[in-house]
Design an enzyme around this catalytic site. Structure first.
Site, short mmCIF file in Angstrom:
data_model
loop_
_atom_site.label_atom_id
_atom_site.label_comp_id
_atom_site.label_asym_id
_atom_site.label_seq_id
_atom_site.Cartn_x
_atom_site.Cartn_y
_atom_site.Cartn_z
N CYS A 75 50.04 -35.79 25.90
CA CYS A 75 49.34 -34.95 24.94
C CYS A 75 47.99 -34.60 25.54
CB CYS A 75 49.16 -35.66 23.60
SG CYS A 75 48.16 -34.73 22.42
N ASN A 77 45.41 -32.43 24.51
CA ASN A 77 44.24 -32.49 23.63
C ASN A 77 43.88 -33.94 23.31
OD1 ASN A 77 43.68 -29.71 23.32
ND2 ASN A 77 45.35 -29.50 21.86
N ASN A 159 55.18 -33.31 29.59
CA ASN A 159 56.27 -33.23 28.63
C ASN A 159 56.91 -31.84 28.76
OD1 ASN A 159 54.26 -31.73 27.39
ND2 ASN A 159 53.89 -33.23 25.78
N HIS A 161 58.33 -28.03 28.34
CA HIS A 161 57.90 -26.80 27.70
C HIS A 161 58.83 -25.65 28.07
CE1 HIS A 161 53.95 -28.07 26.13
NE2 HIS A 161 54.02 -28.94 27.12
N GLU A 210 55.36 -27.47 18.50
CA GLU A 210 55.47 -28.74 19.21
C GLU A 210 56.62 -29.58 18.66
OE1 GLU A 210 52.11 -31.03 20.39
OE2 GLU A 210 50.70 -29.52 19.66
N ARG A 211 57.36 -30.19 19.58
CA ARG A 211 58.47 -31.05 19.14
C ARG A 211 57.91 -32.22 18.34
NH1 ARG A 211 60.08 -34.65 24.50
NH2 ARG A 211 57.93 -35.07 25.09
N CYS A 219 47.48 -26.83 21.65
CA CYS A 219 48.34 -27.73 22.41
C CYS A 219 47.85 -27.72 23.85
CB CYS A 219 49.79 -27.30 22.33
SG CYS A 219 50.92 -28.33 23.31
N GLY A 220 47.32 -28.85 24.32
CA GLY A 220 46.75 -28.91 25.65
C GLY A 220 47.79 -28.78 26.75
N GLY A 222 50.66 -27.51 26.36
CA GLY A 222 51.23 -26.18 26.20
C GLY A 222 50.37 -25.12 26.87
#
Length: 279
Positions: A75, A77, A159, A161, A210-211, A219-220, A222
């Site tokens: 994550c 952010n 993660n 995307h 976001e999942r 979303c950082g 993202g």
């Protein structure tokens, strides 16, 4: 059980941060869902947990749980909030720390102006590393959704995307299409669905479903994924300003094999105690 926490936010992407450096983190997925609930709990997009490092090469271990109770790899952010939190709690006096995550090490650094810059590691594109079933490793891949084919850039920035380019991010089908992309069977660990509008070669607008959390204000990872996808498609030049509904980040990426760097704000909101129900 009483849980002491700090509420933090990065561009409106909000977190409950828990110090588990001295006591183990024992909340169950149902308890995490209740904690994250905005009516019956404290309310947040993710729960962030600070734990002791498992190796002398790192300062801390960082775990992330989405609002649905599921643990995820990264994550962005939250990573910015992480360094503010550990300094504020007196857990370190370093301005740059090395943090273990499920997807590898990251390096958050507190800047002189109060913003936080994070080395998010090298993006990964091989389908097995995302993971993305049946992917060809192409810069743009087709994805079939209920009779409609969309074209996405698939990659991992810690993660998974799937990033689309759209003409108008405000009109993008984030709420309606995002859940179908998130749970598409070709993404066995689900995926974050990004919708990117290219303003010019140095600016984009972005929304992300976001999942496990739904659409968030920012979303950082993202933002990192969108910029990397845009550069690989020859639509952008580094650095890129990413405008989201909660604010803006600056993303730097110098090409394949290089790490992505994300810079932006992180803020402490309040501290409190929560009585965890016996679920």
């Amino acid at each position: 059980m009483i849980v002491r926490f700090t509420k933090m936010q990065g561009l409106g992407n909000d977190f409950v941060v828990i110090d588990a450096t001295r006591m183990p983190f024992t909340l169950t997925p149902p308890q995490i869902r209740t904690l994250a609930d905005r009516r019956f709990g404290v309310g947040c997009d993710q729960v962030l947990v600070v734990e002791p490092a498992t190796t002398t090469a790192a300062d801390f271990r960082y775990r992330i749980f989405n609002a649905d109770g599921g643990e995820v790899e990264q994550c962005g952010n939250g990573a910015r909030c992480f360094v503010i939190f550990v300094r504020d709690r007196g857990l370190t006096d370093k301005r740059e720390i090395r943090v273990e995550t499920a997807s590898g090490a990251i390096f958050p650094r507190l800047m002189p102006d109060g913003e936080v810059s994070v080395d998010m590691g090298v993006p990964r594109f091989h389908p097995d590393e995302v993971p993305f079933i049946g992917g060809q490793g192409a810069i743009v891949e087709p994805l079939h959704l209920d009779g409609v084919t969309i074209f996405v850039s698939v990659l991992s920035t810690g993660n998974p995307h799937a990033v689309q380019v759209v003409p108008d991010v405000d009109a993008a089908p984030v709420a309606t299409q995002g859940p179908a992309v998130e749970r598409h069977p070709r993404f066995p660990q689900r995926v974050n669905a990004g919708y990117m509008q290219v303003v010019d070669r140095a600016n984009i607008r972005l929304r992300v479903f976001e999942r496990g959390a739904g659409e968030t204000l920012a979303c950082g990872t993202g933002a990192c994924a969108a910029v990397v996808a845009g550069i690989r498609r020859d639509l952008l030049d580094s650095p890129v300003r990413v405008a989201m509904r909660g604010g803006a980040l600056t993303i730097d990426w110098e090409g394949d094999g290089r790490p992505v760097r994300m810079t932006g704000p992180a803020t402490k909101v309040f501290e409190g105690e929560w009585e965890a129900p016996a679920l």
